[in-house]
Design a protein around this motif. Structure first.
Motif, PDB file in Angstrom:
ATOM      1  N   ALA A 676       0.848  -1.188   0.000  1.00 48.19           N
ATOM      2  CA  ALA A 676       0.000   0.000   0.000  1.00 48.19           C
ATOM      3  C   ALA A 676       0.886   1.240   0.000  1.00 48.19           C
ATOM      4  O   ALA A 676       2.011   1.231   0.514  1.00 48.19           O
ATOM      5  CB  ALA A 676      -0.904  -0.008   1.217  1.00 48.19           C
ATOM      6  N   LEU A 677       0.374   2.335  -0.563  1.00 44.68           N
ATOM      7  CA  LEU A 677       1.154   3.564  -0.637  1.00 44.68           C
ATOM      8  C   LEU A 677       0.215   4.754  -0.714  1.00 44.68           C
ATOM      9  O   LEU A 677      -0.994   4.611  -0.933  1.00 44.68           O
ATOM     10  CB  LEU A 677       2.088   3.538  -1.851  1.00 44.68           C
ATOM     11  N   TYR A 679       0.272   8.698  -2.551  1.00 44.82           N
ATOM     12  CA  TYR A 679       1.003   9.595  -3.435  1.00 44.82           C
ATOM     13  C   TYR A 679       0.077  10.699  -3.900  1.00 44.82           C
ATOM     14  O   TYR A 679      -1.027  10.439  -4.375  1.00 44.82           O
ATOM     15  CB  TYR A 679       1.559   8.827  -4.633  1.00 44.82           C
ATOM     16  N   ARG A 680       0.520  11.943  -3.730  1.00 47.25           N
ATOM     17  CA  ARG A 680      -0.248  13.128  -4.109  1.00 47.25           C
ATOM     18  C   ARG A 680      -1.650  13.108  -3.507  1.00 47.25           C
ATOM     19  O   ARG A 680      -2.631  13.467  -4.145  1.00 47.25           O
ATOM     20  CB  ARG A 680      -0.310  13.258  -5.637  1.00 47.25           C
ATOM     21  N   GLY A 681      -1.725  12.648  -2.264  1.00 44.86           N
ATOM     22  CA  GLY A 681      -2.981  12.648  -1.544  1.00 44.86           C
ATOM     23  C   GLY A 681      -3.891  11.481  -1.861  1.00 44.86           C
ATOM     24  O   GLY A 681      -4.992  11.397  -1.328  1.00 44.86           O
ATOM     25  N   ARG A 682      -3.434  10.550  -2.715  1.00 40.41           N
ATOM     26  CA  ARG A 682      -4.271   9.409  -3.088  1.00 40.41           C
ATOM     27  C   ARG A 682      -3.638   8.124  -2.579  1.00 40.41           C
ATOM     28  O   ARG A 682      -2.436   7.896  -2.720  1.00 40.41           O
ATOM     29  CB  ARG A 682      -4.429   9.327  -4.600  1.00 40.41           C
ATOM     30  N   ASN A 683      -4.483   7.277  -2.017  1.00 39.65           N
ATOM     31  CA  ASN A 683      -4.045   5.954  -1.606  1.00 39.65           C
ATOM     32  C   ASN A 683      -3.996   5.036  -2.809  1.00 39.65           C
ATOM     33  O   ASN A 683      -4.792   5.173  -3.750  1.00 39.65           O
ATOM     34  CB  ASN A 683      -4.991   5.370  -0.559  1.00 39.65           C
ATOM     35  N   GLY A 684      -3.089   4.095  -2.775  1.00 41.16           N
ATOM     36  CA  GLY A 684      -2.978   3.154  -3.876  1.00 41.16           C
ATOM     37  C   GLY A 684      -2.246   1.903  -3.447  1.00 41.16           C
ATOM     38  O   GLY A 684      -1.927   1.709  -2.278  1.00 41.16           O
ATOM     39  N   ARG A 685      -1.967   1.051  -4.424  1.00 36.78           N
ATOM     40  CA  ARG A 685      -1.269  -0.204  -4.156  1.00 36.78           C
ATOM     41  C   ARG A 685      -0.529  -0.618  -5.413  1.00 36.78           C
ATOM     42  O   ARG A 685      -0.977  -0.358  -6.536  1.00 36.78           O
ATOM     43  CB  ARG A 685      -2.260  -1.293  -3.731  1.00 36.78           C
TER      44      ARG A 685
END
Length: 788
Positions: A676-677, A679-685
């Motif tokens: 999980a990460l 970046y630029r205010g958005r969660n992602g994977r």
């Protein structure tokens, strides 16, 4: 030559490069070369810097040497004395923290005289000697290896494979170990720091020589091309380690090995003055240049100095943010594009720690105040923000996106990121670069309150200042056993429009050279020399984008205060609208560098404060600057995007918020080698080579579209998207939509959803690729007429 003073002014790369002939500098009293005062000769007076050192000392004392030694003991076949720490110390990079810890103990001993630090360092070296003796072949390490079956074993088992030519080298992985040579570089630095800052230590040198013999045998088994394959895995500054070992022993074998540890792909372009840094992992590179700098000091080879100088110039002028840090998500972008990379993943703290080390090498070769303009900026605005000033935790990244908050390591430390290790060191040595000398010239480079001993003159110096909150600094010769005629050089920062120098309270005409005001006279005990600098507010444009700006006051980066870090920030990024921005700033508490705006910030005015002190607050550092007409256009674009999102919501069947714990549980996410990460205010994977991530999504009858969101500036990668184990698409990302997130729609064959209420969606990277990052997945009913 290094970049000249006025060319460096704003690090905005908008001014031409200037050079200052060394002969002219020396003629005015600036030496041809310089060396810093020993750290042990400097004691800090009360200030934020001194507080940071004391907080860090308490942090170091809370750590357990035996827990950091756990893997060293176990892999040597010795009983562990304490359980291993968590976080990175329980991963395959385990052991790297011990090298940093040795350095921090040694530096803290030098900076404060802490006896407990010396005792701990000596104990650790004794235990390392025991571990090395148990191995019997010079080997000593704490890193582990993850085998293909997932089991974790002693990292030592990779080296016979490598010596046979079986080299599986990635950016951070070498045959299942995480950066083993980087790890050893930290250990070597720790050993040498103990010798330099605590005192001669025969056991430390014996460990360094014996371990060198083991590493030398590994390299000796490989041809030059094989070495290059191996060096594709981050090796830190291992070239520096063996250059240093040669300098201390005089043994030419270590110099040969140091020069063999040379990454052609990265370093050859720099020797030719070509900037090809984009998409290189930033902190992997900086230590290589520090190593080349140390080699140049030994060999005198000009190409080694050329690469180091050119790298510094490019990073500082074209790849650095206003606080002096560099890189986004740990990687360099193209030159002069940082305005497109203002995120919560900016400015890995290790990078700045290493850039300051490189700066010291370059200054020692040829003093130039522009070098310390950068040093001061990065040290004050990034390194001082790096530490949580109550419990002593450290940031990994220093987020510059508006509204982002800083994430600090825990009080008692279980994360042990790389930046925790460099943080231990950075905040043990705030006195190391204040005073320099060369050719009997005394140089004051940083205005930090301190006392110092200048051995060459038998002098006790006192530096009294409220800088950077006040513009005056006074150097006093408290004692001067050997008075005489010599120059005192006070750095005049490049941003200072004027300056004034006084001796014993009376103005004097000081010579100017290389960014210094230089007073040459017969000095005696009790003499005082004062410099006065104007701390004016200014607007600084960003390299490559004059419409993205930051606010500074003297050396301080100011930030708009957006509220407590434990609150939320869900408002639009603040912008500045108007022609004369500085005129709209009014002082609130100028002695603390606090100001308030009047009518220029949208959506509302802000209070501006020093960025580095915002450790528990949310900040706005960068602002888009608009005219009134441009601002109306910006508002219209925002409203149009809101309308698009509302239309999508009417067709939405299901949404998967990747990287968020509860949604991933609700959608039964499973994964391997996936992370999980944010970046630029958005969660992602994402998923790395050999891994995947999979989750369920609701479906309904009729044609459906699977929509995934990506960042448009990813380095090249490809991966497959499957629905119920059937591939529906192959996606390639290749930085083809820079500067924005974008959505890709994948039609799902109706046969895959017919009669079902849920399906499984899987992302699988191709070999030696990664999948994503994916910043959310949505499933929509297709618009009428959309092909299935």
């Amino acid at each position: 030559m290094l970049v000249g003073r006025r060319a460096f002014l704003l690090s905005s790369a908008t001014l031409p490069m200037l050079t200052i002939p060394a002969a002219a500098q020396r003629g005015a009293g600036l030496p041809a070369s310089a060396r810093p005062f020993p750290l042990s000769a400097v004691r800090l007076r009360p200030s934020d810097y001194a507080r940071a050192v004391e907080v860090n000392k308490a942090y170091l004392m809370r750590l357990s040497p035996d827990r950091l030694l756990h893997n060293f003991h176990v892999f040597a076949g010795l009983p562990a004395k304490a359980p291993v720490y968590g976080g990175w110390e329980s991963d395959t990079i385990a052991g790297h923290t011990l090298g940093h810890y040795l350095s921090a103990l040694a530096l803290m001993h030098a900076q404060t005289g802490c006896g407990d630090c010396a005792t701990r360092a000596d104990y650790i070296i004794g235990e390392l000697a025991r571990c090395q003796a148990a191995h019997g072949d010079g080997y000593v390490a704490g890193f582990s290896r993850k085998r293909k079956d997932g089991s974790i074993v002693n990292g030592k088992e990779i080296f016979p494979e490598i010596m046979r030519g079986d080299i599986r080298s990635g950016g951070f992985d070498l045959n299942g170990c995480w950066v083993p040579y980087y790890n050893w570089h930290k250990l070597y630095t720790g050993l040498f720091d103990v010798i330099d800052h605590i005192g001669p230590n025969a056991r430390a040198m014996a460990i360094a020589v014996a371990l060198g013999g083991y590493i030398e045998r590994v390299f000796a088994a490989l041809g030059d091309d094989q070495v290059q394959v191996m060096l594709a895995c981050e090796y830190g500054g291992l070239n520096e380690s063996f250059a240093e070992l040669h300098a201390r022993t005089g043994d030419a074998r270590w110099l040969r090995l140091a020069e063999r540890i040379y990454d052609r792909r990265m370093l050859d372009p720099l020797t030719q003055k070509r900037d090809q840094l984009a998409n290189f992992h930033a902190n992997t590179q900086v230590p290589k240049l520090i190593g080349l700098s140390r080699l140049h000091e030994i060999t005198g080879k000009p190409e080694q100095a050329t690469a180091a100088r050119f790298f510094w110039e490019q990073v500082v002028r074209h790849h650095s943010y206003v606080i002096g840090g560099n890189a986004d998500r740990e990687y360099f972008s193209a030159p002069d594009t940082i305005a497109q990379h203002i995120t919560e993943q900016t400015c890995e703290s290790c990078n700045t720690y290493n850039m300051l080390k490189l700066t010291r090498h370059l200054f020692a070769w040829e003093p130039d105040g522009a070098l310390f303009d950068f040093y001061e900026r990065a040290h004050l605005n990034h390194i001082m923000a790096h530490q949580e000033p109550v419990d002593g935790g450290f940031t990994y990244m220093m987020p510059l996106m508006s509204g982002a908050k800083r994430e600090y390591s825990a009080r008692d430390g279980e994360e042990f990121w790389c930046c925790v290790g460099t943080g231990m060191e950075s905040h043990a040595k705030h006195g190391e670069s204040i005073f320099w000398t060369g050719d009997d010239t005394l140089i004051v480079n940083l205005y930090i309150p301190a006392d110092a001993q200048w051995a060459a003159r038998g002098a006790t110096l006192g530096l009294d200042t409220g800088y950077p909150f006040t513009g005056d600094a006074t150097l006093t010769f408290t004692t001067l056993d050997r008075p005489g005629n010599f120059p005192v050089a006070l750095r005049v920062p490049g941003w200072a429009k004027t300056h004034e120098v006084l001796v014993n309270g009376r103005p004097v005409d000081a010579a100017s050279a290389g960014g210094y005001a230089i007073v040459t006279r017969r000095w005696k005990a009790g003499d005082r020399v004062t410099i006065r600098l104007p701390l004016d507010l200014r607007i600084e444009p960003t390299p490559g984008d004059a419409q993205t700006v930051a606010v500074l006051r003297g050396p301080l980066v100011l930030a708009g205060d957006l509220g407590r870090a434990d609150g939320t920030w869900d408002k639009p990024d603040p912008s500045m609208v108007g022609d004369d921005l500085i005129a709209a700033f009014a002082p609130v508490a100028p002695q603390e560098a606090q100001y308030a705006t009047q009518g220029i910030v949208r959506p509302g005015d802000l209070t501006f404060v020093p960025f580095y002190r915002q450790y528990d607050r949310r900040s706005a550092v960068y602002f888009k600057r608009f005219s009134d007409a441009e601002w109306k256009t910006e508002e219209a674009a925002f409203l149009a995007e809101q309308a698009r999102q509302r239309e999508l919501a009417t067709r939405q069947v299901d949404v998967m918020h990747l990287g968020e714990m509860q949604p991933e549980r609700d959608h039964q996410l499973t994964s391997e080698i996936s992370y999980a990460l944010v970046y630029r205010g958005r969660n992602g994977r994402d998923a790395r080579s050999g891994g995947f991530f999979e989750f369920t999504m609701a479906v309904k009858p009729g044609p459906l579209l699977l929509q995934a969101t990506y960042w448009g500036d990813e380095r090249k990668r490809s991966f497959d998207i499957l629905v119920d184990n059937q591939r529906i698409a192959t996606q390639t990302l290749d930085a083809d939509r820079p500067g924005s997130f974008f959505d890709v729609d994948y039609p799902i064959p109706e046969a895959l959803t017919k009669g079902k209420t849920r399906v499984k969606v899987r992302f699988v990277p191709h070999d030696r690729n990664s999948a994503g990052p994916v910043f959310g997945v949505r499933l929509f009913a297709a618009k009428r007429g959309t092909p299935a």
